[in-house]
Design an enzyme around this catalytic site. Structure first.
Site, PDB file in Angstrom:
ATOM      1  N   ALA A  89      -6.703   2.757  -5.968  1.00  0.00           N
ATOM      2  CA  ALA A  89      -7.152   1.495  -6.296  1.00  0.00           C
ATOM      3  C   ALA A  89      -6.000   0.455  -6.400  1.00  0.00           C
ATOM      4  CB  ALA A  89      -7.634   1.662  -7.708  1.00  0.00           C
ATOM      5  N   CYS A  90      -4.720   0.828  -6.215  1.00  0.00           N
ATOM      6  CA  CYS A  90      -3.518   0.030  -6.137  1.00  0.00           C
ATOM      7  C   CYS A  90      -3.798  -1.116  -4.704  1.00  0.00           C
ATOM      8  CB  CYS A  90      -2.294   0.577  -5.969  1.00  0.00           C
ATOM      9  SG  CYS A  90      -1.999   1.220  -7.652  1.00  0.00           S
ATOM     10  N   VAL A  91      -3.146  -2.185  -4.729  1.00  0.00           N
ATOM     11  CA  VAL A  91      -3.192  -2.892  -3.466  1.00  0.00           C
ATOM     12  C   VAL A  91      -1.922  -3.225  -2.934  1.00  0.00           C
ATOM     13  CG1 VAL A  91      -3.770  -5.305  -2.596  1.00  0.00           C
ATOM     14  CG2 VAL A  91      -5.592  -4.050  -4.084  1.00  0.00           C
ATOM     15  N   ILE A  98       0.717  -3.602  -6.036  1.00  0.00           N
ATOM     16  CA  ILE A  98       0.124  -3.830  -7.501  1.00  0.00           C
ATOM     17  C   ILE A  98      -0.839  -2.838  -7.929  1.00  0.00           C
ATOM     18  CG2 ILE A  98       0.555  -6.353  -6.935  1.00  0.00           C
ATOM     19  CD1 ILE A  98      -2.836  -5.891  -7.543  1.00  0.00           C
ATOM     20  N   GLY A 106      -7.192  -1.166  -2.861  1.00  0.00           N
ATOM     21  CA  GLY A 106      -8.337  -1.310  -3.787  1.00  0.00           C
ATOM     22  C   GLY A 106      -9.323  -0.452  -3.531  1.00  0.00           C
TER      23      GLY A 106
END
Lengths: 313, 190
Positions: free
Chosen positions: B39-41, B58, B110
């Site tokens: 889910a990190c970007v 992030i 994401g």
């Protein structure tokens, strides 16, 4: 006299029922290094209320390699000991019996997980990273939701995917097919495993850890980590330990697994195809903000320069 | 304090940008890599004139919720949150000789998890960190007027993202599959 010789099936496809297929695979559990007897013994000793530091030290010292690895970790900056620790007894006094138990388990599991699973993960050691971080996340959640044995949650998190190791090793073709099904059909890895094998890695892991004589609630958490509701209910638990405590431990592992996957820690080819059972949030009485704070905690753990995670490097 | 990785002074290299880190490089032989995003970007920024590249990895959308009496903004790594990572990365690019007006962006990651079986779509969005991360990054980029050339967000697969300093090429490899070109940030603006 003529004797008949039973020919063992050489491939799982020759076995019909799901239960027999699972039994067929489990006979190859010996192909992976078992969790050392000493590690299990140390874990069981620490669980008993009247165990002394000397008893744990004596049990651990039966395995010199394991002892050396535990001492190396105990002296790492992560644990911040003010002085050099040279014996297990010292380590227990300074860091506590439960920390030593976790270290022993984590170090023992490194050999199980440190393998290159082609097509599953990007980097060797990803399965280890995922399992260790899941153990850490489970322990942190357990502490915050006041589960009475947070260390047990650590071990359950550490071992939750142990069934994947055996499947990927012995049934690499089926493992690859399951990954393809996940991508093509947008189903979870567990659903793909059941479609192809007739069982999933949670069932395999539960049977393996049962054979290692791990505590029943821990086995139940491994069995139901993708379906924690079943661990709460005796009629659905398939004979594994059930009830509020087993249900809570399983919910903790389910959420810890989800947190690691969300963060991409040791993410495999099955990606984020994971079904969150939202009832775990109610069971553990957690809101979204608290779950995000767990994401913070685990990402901080990964970022620590000298954490347990760096053991293998 | 900005969490910036040290650069090897002698040779170019593949630099792994881990969770909550950001990195800026001007060495043309370097590549910046964010491995296994869930889910990190990964935010990739590139000054296509002066060839300054930056990447942030992030974890969460917004730092506000984590501010408390004892914990101020200075205690939270800016690269960890979408709303603070973008300005911090731009600042770092400028410190390394880049110009704000030259910067162009590409983002990837994401991903989202599946919802509960039998529940409706609204309930499955309860923990949609991935979607919120992407939204936060895009809002921050828009606020700074940085054009987004390409994005590869959502889905439920993990990704590894690479940004090459020499030409601003951004490639995305879904885990277990082959790498594909997402953007060529080094190309002249059209």
């Amino acid at each position: 006299m003529q004797t008949t010789k039973t020919i063992e099936p050489t491939h799982i496809s020759e076995v019909e029922s799901p239960e027999e297929r699972l039994a067929w695979l489990l006979q190859y559990a010996r192909d992976i290094p078992p969790l050392p007897r000493v590690a299990v013994q140390v874990a069981n000793l620490v669980d008993q209320p009247n165990t002394s530091a000397a008893q744990v030290a004596q049990a651990l010292s039966m395995d010199q390699v394991l002892t050396a690895r535990v001492l190396k970790l105990a002296n790492s900056a992560f644990y911040g000991s003010p002085r050099r620790i040279s014996t297990v007894t010292e380590a227990i006094v300074l860091l506590g019996m439960r920390t030593i138990r976790n270290m022993t388990m984590a170090v023992s599991c490194f050999d199980l997980y440190d393998r290159d699973v082609k097509g599953y993960t990007d980097r060797r050691g990803d399965m280890w990273r995922h399992s260790l971080c899941c153990g850490y996340a489970a322990q942190q959640i357990a502490t915050r939701v006041r589960y009475p044995l947070p260390e047990e949650a650590f071990v359950a998190g550490l071992l939750h995917d142990i069934g994947k190791v055996l499947i990927s090793l012995r049934l690499s073709n089926e493992f690859r097919l399951a990954l393809e099904r996940v991508t093509e059909e947008k189903i979870t890895f567990v659903e793909a495993e059941c479609a192809i094998l007739g069982f999933d890695h949670a069932q395999v892991g539960a049977r393996m850890t049962e054979q290692w004589n791990l505590p029943p609630q821990l086995v139940s958490a491994i069995r139901w980590h993708h379906d924690p509701a079943s661990a709460c209910d005796a009629s659905a638990s398939g004979g594994y330990k059930s009830g509020p405590e087993a249900g809570k431990l399983t919910a903790i592992v389910h959420l810890a697994d989800l947190i690691c996957i969300t963060l991409g820690i040791g993410l495999g080819g099955d990606g984020l195809n994971y079904r969150l059972q939202e009832s775990v949030l109610e069971l553990l009485n957690l809101d979204n903000q608290t779950v995000e704070s767990y994401l913070m905690l685990v990402s901080d753990f990964v970022s620590q320069p000298d954490s347990l995670l760096k053991f293998g490097s | 304090m900005v969490s910036v990785l040290p650069t090897n002074p002698s040779t170019g290299e593949a630099i792994s940008v881990e969770m909550a880190q950001l990195h800026v490089s001007t060495r043309l032989t370097d590549s910046l890599i964010a491995y296994g995003l869930g889910a990190c970007v990964a935010v990739c920024l590139y000054d296509n004139v002066l060839r300054v590249a930056g990447m942030a990895h992030i974890v969460l959308p917004d730092h506000q919720a984590f501010l408390s009496g004892s914990k101020g903004q200075a205690d939270l790594p800016p690269a960890k949150f979408g709303n603070t990572a973008v300005p911090a990365l731009v600042e770092e690019i400028v410190k390394n000789g880049g110009l704000r007006e030259n910067i162009r962006a590409a983002i990837a990651g994401g991903a989202h998890i599946f919802g509960d079986i039998g529940k409706n779509a609204a309930s499955s969005s309860r923990l949609e960190i991935g979607e919120r991360n992407a939204k936060s990054v895009l809002e921050s980029l828009a606020a700074l007027g940085i054009p987004v050339i390409a994005s590869d967000v959502g889905g439920s697969h993990g990704r590894t993202v690479t940004l090459k300093v020499c030409d601003g090429t951004v490639k995305v490899r879904p885990i277990g599959r082959t790498e594909e070109l997402l953007a060529a940030l080094g190309k002249t603006k059209t």
